[in-house]
Enzyme design. Structure first.
Site, short mmCIF file in Angstrom:
data_model
loop_
_atom_site.label_atom_id
_atom_site.label_comp_id
_atom_site.label_asym_id
_atom_site.label_seq_id
_atom_site.Cartn_x
_atom_site.Cartn_y
_atom_site.Cartn_z
CG HIS A 1 -3.99 0.61 3.69
ND1 HIS A 1 -3.87 -0.13 3.10
CD2 HIS A 1 -5.08 1.48 3.25
CE1 HIS A 1 -4.03 0.20 1.91
NE2 HIS A 1 -5.78 0.84 2.15
CG ASP B 1 -6.45 2.82 -0.36
OD1 ASP B 1 -5.33 2.70 -0.26
OD2 ASP B 1 -7.41 2.26 0.49
CB CYS C 1 -1.04 -0.11 0.87
SG CYS C 1 -0.34 0.04 3.31
#
Lengths: 666, 334
Positions: free
Chosen positions: A454, A470, A410
């Protein structure tokens, strides 16, 4: 004339057992050589007991102390701080064994043992550790009792005595625990070193979060007032990183923000509010996690200009805070000049291919919004891979990632996305925190683990304010909708380093339900016992006792103690009227009655010997039994007796039974 | 801490401290009057934290400070558990002494400078075992016992005695710190035990007033020089060896054989024999002679003002004579 008060053998064994139990939970934190010191000292002490070796001389002792300090210095690089202090204490504790000669030494050793138990609590107050520590305290107390029972034979008498006393003390302890006023620290104390910190840091390089994702530790637990929002909307914001320097994203310090910008801007909340409370495990950091946009009315929780919550002091112990969030709120509809400039800044000359790509994409897009969609579509359409094991990147990591390797976790996607945005002239920043969490059906809490860590992005769009984007979701929608485990199912790298983690066995029903039950228990424990503080103390006491005043306080304290102490005292001090010796008399009288039924009656005051002779003449068949009972009785009564009363009693009963039977047979 | 009733403050320096001590002794005497058998109850038992207990409280304070400064609830919990353990220990320590009975058995007589023996019997009075009891008089040896397997035990104490007369050992201290050593529970009991201390034997060249029987300077009648002289009716005090047993067997009355030398060797330790000497010296000489006669297996009697013991010998006789000497002039006989 005073004899030297030796440490009896049984006490020595209990002391060694207690020490081993005290050491065990510390073992993982200690250098290996400290454990070796323990083994050596225990062996030495046993050899002393067996008369093979001698106590060390003073020089040897000083030498050992010096060596221990040097060893701690080398292992920790310092003698200060909580870990080295505790390690030093434990080493000294081991070596104290070599001084254990008299009772006085044993007291020092055992009281120190209680203290070592407390040092364990400074590291963790986990439910299992606390239960284990109760056993340790029991063992240490047993050693203390064994010291006074003075028996050489190793047995459970001391264990029982210590257990009884601790059980009696326990309810009194509970009363004290709930009534004792919790005051703040009196002075600052050595804290845990920051080497041990886990969790999201305020400095993000590629690889940081994927490292964190190898841990199955709990970061925090959340309990919602109402329904739990959908998993894909659970973005726990912790840090906002606006600065890219030397390949790493970091957040702005308080003094790096101009004074006019330091206060959190006024926000017009919109939409429905979500109420929840977060119970955070210690992070040794200042920031708190919350859903956007969050406000907390709790004292000591502050709001930063980038809409996140933090505490002015580091979180050394678990911390609980109440939050209210409005997810639909518009954040910062207008950007200040300084803010816009900050959120657009990129290091000169780095990642030239990325910058070129961004410019061309922005030119092709009709608006900033369309630009965002174009970039996300690129992540979706081109062969990007979401993986915990990305290849290493060289200079210009974003270029390398976007154009060459195309494999990342991520943080790679978030960083690359924000770089693209900024290069395209759209204010953007990286947000780090956690995403998702596991819902525990037992108590309806959301458990957020370290592997839920994250990173994502926020872009500022005209008329909309900050929007969460995201990019990972564009690559791997499963990560956001179902979590890391599903997202990595093909790779099989989820918690690959911890084969024993119960989280790996969620597929097995009973293991999973046990794990969730235990987690619910832990949540209760953490929030009600470990997290018990002056606030909930006050509210609980007020709820049950009404208006508080000193007199009520003292009355309850003393009253509850009396409730325990009086029965205990009664139990301890009651006269056991049928004493052991009297039991023997009663047995003898029963024997006389038995003879009376057979026709031989004992005259008042007749000596047992004379009576026995008469009985033998009258009942010659039972002669031996009568003589035996009489002899046993007289021995017990007058000679003090070598055997225990219980033995005598048994023998008498057996012999007396013989009287009747032989007679009836005869 | 030790209680010593025999310690008399110098009369010149009766300070407030001495007065306080006397007051305290009187108070203890009223509270725990002398008795041959004592069963310990709350009137007789004292309890207070021991030195170790104060050290423990210090440790608890450190623990509490740790708990406060780290705001650590489990540390609070452990500190409180140990605090309440201390409180529970009061009951357990107390129960270890409560109900215990002590019986005075005997005290042996002794000569000055020797040690007397005091025998006690300890009964636990119930089936609960008693641990780590320490007993002792201020000047005696100390005994450390546990009553675990058997319900009672007999203990012997050795105690150096002072000068002639009664030796009072003072109050017996019974203490215990069982089970945790944090509290000391104790009592002082006066078991009404006292030992007779004989006079110090002091040799004198001869026994004045006693006919010397041989030229060697010893004035002891020689038992062998007995020419049979006839019979007379038995009188108490006659040696059983001189009883005419054969006559008795034939049905005659009990008669003693008379020997010529016997009449003269019927020897008396006489107070007046050492006229002019100080009282203690007289008694010491008489004591010496009593022992000497006993050693030579001779009969001897004792005449003191107000005391007359007919001649005889043997352990019982010896003890009677020596006790009379020991207690001479002290009133309140044996």
């Amino acid at each position: 004339m005073k004899e030297i008060e030796q440490v009896p053998r049984s006490a020595l064994i209990w002391i060694l057992l207690g020490m081993a139990a005290l050491l065990a939970p510390h073992a993982g934190r200690l250098p290996v050589w400290v454990l070796a010191v323990y083994g050596a000292c225990a062996f030495w002490r046993l050899q002393i007991f067996r008369g093979r070796w001698r106590y060390p001389g003073r020089l040897v002792k000083f030498g050992l102390i010096g060596l221990a300090c040097t060893g701690i210095w080398f292992s920790y690089g310092s003698l200060l701080g909580l870990e080295p202090t505790v390690a030093l204490l434990l080493t000294a504790y081991a070596m104290k064994l070599l001084e254990l000669a008299r009772r006085q030494d044993a007291y020092v050793l055992l009281f120190l043992g209680y203290f070592i138990c407390i040092t364990e609590f400074l590291f963790t107050q986990d439910l299992l550790i606390v239960l284990y520590s109760l056993i340790t305290v029991w063992l240490v107390t047993t050693a203390l009792v064994a010291l006074h029972q003075g028996q050489q034979r190793f047995g459970t008498t001391s264990l029982r005595q210590a257990g009884v006393m601790l059980a009696q003390a326990f309810p009194l302890m509970l009363v004290l625990f709930f009534l004792f006023p919790r005051i703040g620290p009196l002075w600052t104390v050595p804290v845990k070193s920051h080497a041990a910190r886990t969790g999201v840091s305020d400095f993000m390089r590629p690889g940081d979060i994927s490292n964190l994702s190898k841990s199955d530790e709990v970061a925090f637990r959340v309990s919602f007032e109402g329904d739990i929002p959908a998993r894909s909307s659970l973005y726990w914001r912790g840090l906002v990183m606006s600065r890219l320097q030397e390949g790493a994203w970091s957040s702005l310090g308080y003094y790096e923000v101009p004074p006019a910008e330091r206060r959190a801007p006024e926000v017009a909340t919109a939409g429905d509010a979500i109420d929840y409370s977060v119970l955070m495990m210690p992070t040794q950091q200042r920031w708190l996690y919350s859903l956007r946009y969050a406000e907390s009315s709790q004292g000591g929780v502050m709001e930063a200009p980038d809409f996140r919550l933090f505490r002015p002091v580091e979180i050394e112990e678990q911390y609980r805070y109440e939050v209210r969030s409005w997810p639909a709120t518009t954040l910062q509809p207008a950007l200040s000049e300084w803010r816009r400039e900050t959120e657009l800044r990129l290091p000169e000359g780095d990642n030239p291919r990325t910058v070129a790509l961004a410019r061309s994409l922005r030119e092709a897009a009709a608006s900033d919004e369309a630009f965002v969609d174009t970039v996300l579509a690129r992540f979706t359409n081109e062969p990007y891979v979401y993986t915990l094991q990305p290849p290493l990147l060289g200079e210009n990591p974003t270029d390398g990632f976007l154009f060459d390797t195309r494999r990342g976790f991520c943080e790679h996607y978030a960083a690359a996305f924000v770089t693209l945005m900024r290069a395209g002239g759209v204010p953007a920043r990286v947000v780090a925190g956690y995403q998702g969490g596991e819902v525990n059906p037992v108590n309806r809490t959301v458990i957020v683990h370290q592997f839920d860590a994250h990173a994502w992005a926020e872009v500022w769009l005209e008329g909309e304010g900050w929007r969460r984007v995201d990019p990972t979701a564009a690559v791997s929608p499963l990560r956001v909708e179902q979590g890391l485990e599903q997202a990595l199912a093909g790779e099989g790298s989820f918690l690959a380093d911890s084969p024993l983690s119960p989280l790996r066995y969620r597929g097995i029903n009973w293991i999973n339900s046990m794990r969730l039950q235990y987690d619910a228990l832990t949540y209760r424990w953490q929030s009600w016992v470990v997290g018990f503080n002056s606030e909930n103390q006050f509210s609980i006491l007020q709820e049950y006792l009404g208006e508080l005043n000193g007199r009520k306080f003292v009355t309850i304290l003393l009253g509850s103690w009396v409730l325990v102490l009086v029965p205990v005292g009664f139990w301890l001090l009651r006269r056991r009227s049928p004493a052991a010796l009297d039991a023997i008399s009663r047995e003898y009288l029963a024997f006389c009655q038995r003879l009376a039924r057979l026709g031989v009656e004992r005259a008042p005051g007749e000596p047992p010997g004379a009576f026995a002779e008469r009985a033998v003449v009258a009942l010659p068949q039972s002669a031996s039994a009568v003589r035996e009972v009489t002899a046993l009785y007289e021995r017990a009564r007058y000679a003090g007796g070598d055997s225990t009363p219980a033995d005598t009693l048994r023998s008498m009963r057996r012999a007396a039974r013989g009287v009747g039977r032989q007679n009836r047979l005869g | 801490m030790s209680y010593a009733p025999e310690q008399a403050a110098p009369a010149a320096a009766i300070s407030w401290r001495a007065r306080l001590q006397r007051r305290f002794r009187e108070w203890v005497n009223r509270r725990i009057p002398p008795a041959r058998s004592v069963t310990l109850d709350q009137k007789r038992i004292f309890i207070f934290p021991s030195r170790v207990g104060f050290f423990f409280l210090l440790c608890l304070t450190v623990m509490l400070l740790t708990a406060i400064n780290y705001e650590n609830n489990m540390s609070y919990g452990l500190t409180f558990l140990l605090t309440t353990l201390f409180i529970i220990a009061i009951l357990h320590t107390y129960a270890n002494l409560s109900g215990l009975s002590i019986h005075a058995v005997q005290a042996r007589p002794a000569f000055p400078g020797q040690q007397t023996e005091f025998d006690l019997r300890l009964e636990r009075g119930g089936s609960r075992p008693r641990f780590d009891l320490r007993l002792g008089w201020p000047d005696s040896t100390e005994q450390r016992v546990s009553l675990v397997e058997s319900g009672s035990d007999t203990l012997r104490f050795y105690c150096p005695v002072g000068e002639r007369g009664w030796y009072h050992p003072g109050r017996l201290l019974i203490e215990s710190t069982y089970p945790l050593g944090l509290l000391r529970c104790w009592t002082w009991v006066d078991l009404d035990l006292r030992a007779v201390v004989y006079p110090r034997p002091l040799a004198s060249p001869d026994l004045p007033g006693h006919a010397a029987a041989d030229a060697g300077g010893s004035a002891i009648p020689v038992a062998g020089s007995d020419d049979f002289d006839g019979f007379r009716d038995y009188r108490t005090g006659d040696s059983l060896r001189h009883v005419h047993w054969k006559g008795l067997a034939r049905g005659h009355s009990l008669q003693s054989k008379l020997y010529a030398a016997y009449a003269e060797s019927d020897c008396w330790l006489d107070w007046d024999a050492f006229a002019g000497l100080p009282v203690e010296q007289r008694l010491s000489h008489l004591c010496y002679w009593a022992l000497e006669f006993e050693r030579r297996q001779e009969d001897y009697g004792l005449r003191l003002p107000g005391v007359r013991i007919e001649p005889g010998r043997g352990d019982a006789h010896r003890e009677q004579v020596l006790s009379a000497l020991a207690l001479y002039g002290l009133g309140g006989g044996a």
